[in-house]
Design a protein around this motif. Structure first.
Motif, mmCIF file in Angstrom:
data_model
loop_
_atom_site.group_PDB
_atom_site.id
_atom_site.type_symbol
_atom_site.label_atom_id
_atom_site.label_comp_id
_atom_site.label_asym_id
_atom_site.label_seq_id
_atom_site.Cartn_x
_atom_site.Cartn_y
_atom_site.Cartn_z
ATOM 1 N N HIS A 91 0.755 -1.169 0.006
ATOM 2 C CA HIS A 91 -0.297 0.081 0.284
ATOM 3 C C HIS A 91 0.228 1.120 -0.482
ATOM 4 N N LEU A 92 1.021 2.066 -1.082
ATOM 5 C CA LEU A 92 1.357 3.189 -1.340
ATOM 6 C C LEU A 92 0.720 4.218 -2.523
ATOM 7 N N ASP A 93 -0.377 5.456 -1.622
ATOM 8 C CA ASP A 93 -0.978 6.095 -1.940
ATOM 9 C C ASP A 93 -0.182 7.376 -3.066
ATOM 10 N N ALA A 94 0.566 6.988 -4.206
ATOM 11 C CA ALA A 94 1.716 6.837 -4.406
ATOM 12 C C ALA A 94 1.118 8.291 -5.922
ATOM 13 N N LEU A 95 -0.051 7.291 -6.201
ATOM 14 C CA LEU A 95 -1.602 8.207 -7.541
ATOM 15 C C LEU A 95 -1.844 9.281 -6.994
ATOM 16 N N LEU A 96 -2.472 9.171 -5.909
ATOM 17 C CA LEU A 96 -2.548 10.614 -5.636
ATOM 18 C C LEU A 96 -2.449 11.964 -5.399
ATOM 19 N N ASP A 97 -0.671 11.371 -4.841
ATOM 20 C CA ASP A 97 0.297 12.296 -4.623
ATOM 21 C C ASP A 97 0.738 12.998 -6.696
ATOM 22 N N VAL A 98 0.596 11.947 -7.045
ATOM 23 C CA VAL A 98 1.098 12.304 -8.998
ATOM 24 C C VAL A 98 -0.014 13.233 -9.069
ATOM 25 N N VAL A 99 -0.922 13.015 -9.225
ATOM 26 C CA VAL A 99 -2.477 13.520 -9.821
ATOM 27 C C VAL A 99 -2.590 14.760 -8.831
ATOM 28 N N GLU A 100 -2.766 14.678 -7.367
ATOM 29 C CA GLU A 100 -2.828 16.887 -7.025
ATOM 30 C C GLU A 100 -1.966 17.480 -7.159
ATOM 31 N N ARG A 101 -0.707 17.460 -7.403
ATOM 32 C CA ARG A 101 1.311 17.361 -7.509
ATOM 33 C C ARG A 101 0.861 18.085 -9.354
ATOM 34 N N GLU A 102 0.033 17.552 -10.205
ATOM 35 C CA GLU A 102 0.468 17.981 -11.335
ATOM 36 C C GLU A 102 -0.562 19.127 -11.771
ATOM 37 N N ASP A 103 -1.782 18.821 -10.758
ATOM 38 C CA ASP A 103 -2.804 19.625 -9.876
ATOM 39 C C ASP A 103 -2.989 21.255 -9.947
ATOM 40 N N ARG A 104 -0.847 20.415 -9.107
ATOM 41 C CA ARG A 104 -0.711 22.574 -9.666
ATOM 42 C C ARG A 104 0.361 23.259 -10.070
ATOM 43 N N GLY A 105 0.565 22.476 -11.398
ATOM 44 C CA GLY A 105 1.923 22.562 -12.255
ATOM 45 C C GLY A 105 2.736 21.685 -11.867
ATOM 46 N N ASP A 106 2.915 20.366 -10.516
ATOM 47 C CA ASP A 106 4.426 19.893 -10.814
ATOM 48 C C ASP A 106 4.270 19.408 -12.377
#
Length: 323
Positions: A6-21
């Motif tokens: 279990h690692l919530d990396a996909l949520l981190d990817v999407v949230e940070r892409e929404d901030r322009g990362d």
């Protein structure tokens, strides 16, 4: 080799892409996974409360798409796998094998039939709910409900038909009892410790641990301090490991660290209705560093590299569940 459930990396990817990362997985997750020797990582889709219900399906699809985009971008360092043969091929190639899951059935809305689409998109594991009740089941924050609803029974049948493993980690105790009675497929708790060792609502009771072991399932030891208990984390997790082994068998303990400090300021872990001072203190305690976590726990339980906890138990389970 380490297998982590279990690692919530996909949520981190999407949230940070929404901030322009950009290059989020490559910068924020791949180095830690490689440094820790993680070769198999379950990647769940999780839907924050603000997207439920209207945007849950869309947000889930975005995370699944992120997994495939990261796979393409990393040039072989990450492979999303759907079958046991693909898992073995990824390991043989030196890649990190990623397995897609749903942490909560909220993206399905109220329709169990939507599971078929998620299965086609590569999802091979699912928890019916997070901490709160939905159309299918009660989470650990809803201890007095029926556990599994009528729609939840239909969803369990669909999961069994499609070969989707059932994750008990956030399900209420009553829900665990009903699910274990009614579901005939592969069962695990991807990130949960033992309630007898530390009394948290998110930890599993003895009867559930024993039942998971009898079903050939695994229990992923979780690194979140509020579920581990006070004291040196490796020694505390060794106590959870010992208790899980005593009830579920030596084939049951695995890793499901659930690291999430990289999110920053998020909703804290669920606590007992009347939390103690220790509960409150632990809820604000930082997680152990990712790169050294697994080795310290392995040393605390006295396991050499390549043993049951590190990878063998989880690999056995995943290869059987993926088919």
């Amino acid at each position: 080799m380490i297998v982590d459930l279990h690692l919530d990396a996909l949520l981190d990817v999407v949230e940070r892409e929404d901030r322009g990362d950009s290059d989020v997985f490559a910068r924020r997750h791949l180095p830690d996974l490689q440094a820790a020797g993680v070769r198999v990582q379950v990647l769940p889709v999780f839907i924050p409360e603000e997207f439920i219900p209207e945007a849950a399906l869309r947000y889930a699809i975005r995370q699944l798409d992120a997994a495939r985009r990261e796979e393409d971008r990393l040039g072989g360092a990450l492979r999303i796998v759907e079958t046991a043969s693909e898992l073995r091929a990824a390991l043989d190639a030196g890649a990190i094998a990623g397995i897609l899951a749903l942490e909560g059935a909220e993206p399905l809305g109220r329709d169990p039939g939507v599971l078929r689409t998620f299965h086609r998109l590569g999802v091979r594991m699912m928890g019916l709910t997070w901490n709160h009740a939905n159309a299918f089941a009660d989470g650990v924050g809803e201890p007095d409900g029926p556990g599994i609803t009528a729609r939840g029974m239909q969803l369990l049948a669909a999961m069994e038909d499609h070969g989707v493993a059932l994750d008990l980690s956030h399900l209420s105790p009553r829900g665990c009892d009903v699910a274990l009675e009614r579901f005939g497929g592969a069962v695990l708790a991807s990130h949960a410790n033992a309630r007898t060792v530390y009394d948290s609502p998110r930890n599993l009771g003895d009867e559930t641990l024993q039942a998971v072991g009898e079903r050939g399932g695994v229990v992923g030891l979780c690194a979140i301090p509020a579920f581990v208990g006070a004291g040196p984390f490796a020694q505390r997790l060794a106590a959870h490991h010992e208790h899980v082994t005593s009830l579920a068998g030596a084939q049951a303990p695995a890793f499901g660290a659930d690291f999430c400090d990289f999110f920053g300021d998020i909703e804290g872990p669920i606590l007992p209705d009347q939390p103690t001072d220790t509960d409150l203190e632990l809820s604000g305690t930082p997680e152990p560093p990712r790169d050294g976590f697994y080795q310290q726990v392995l040393e605390a339980v006295g396991e050499r590299p390549g043993g049951r906890l590190a990878s063998a138990n989880a690999l056995r389970f995943l290869e059987a569940a993926l088919g």
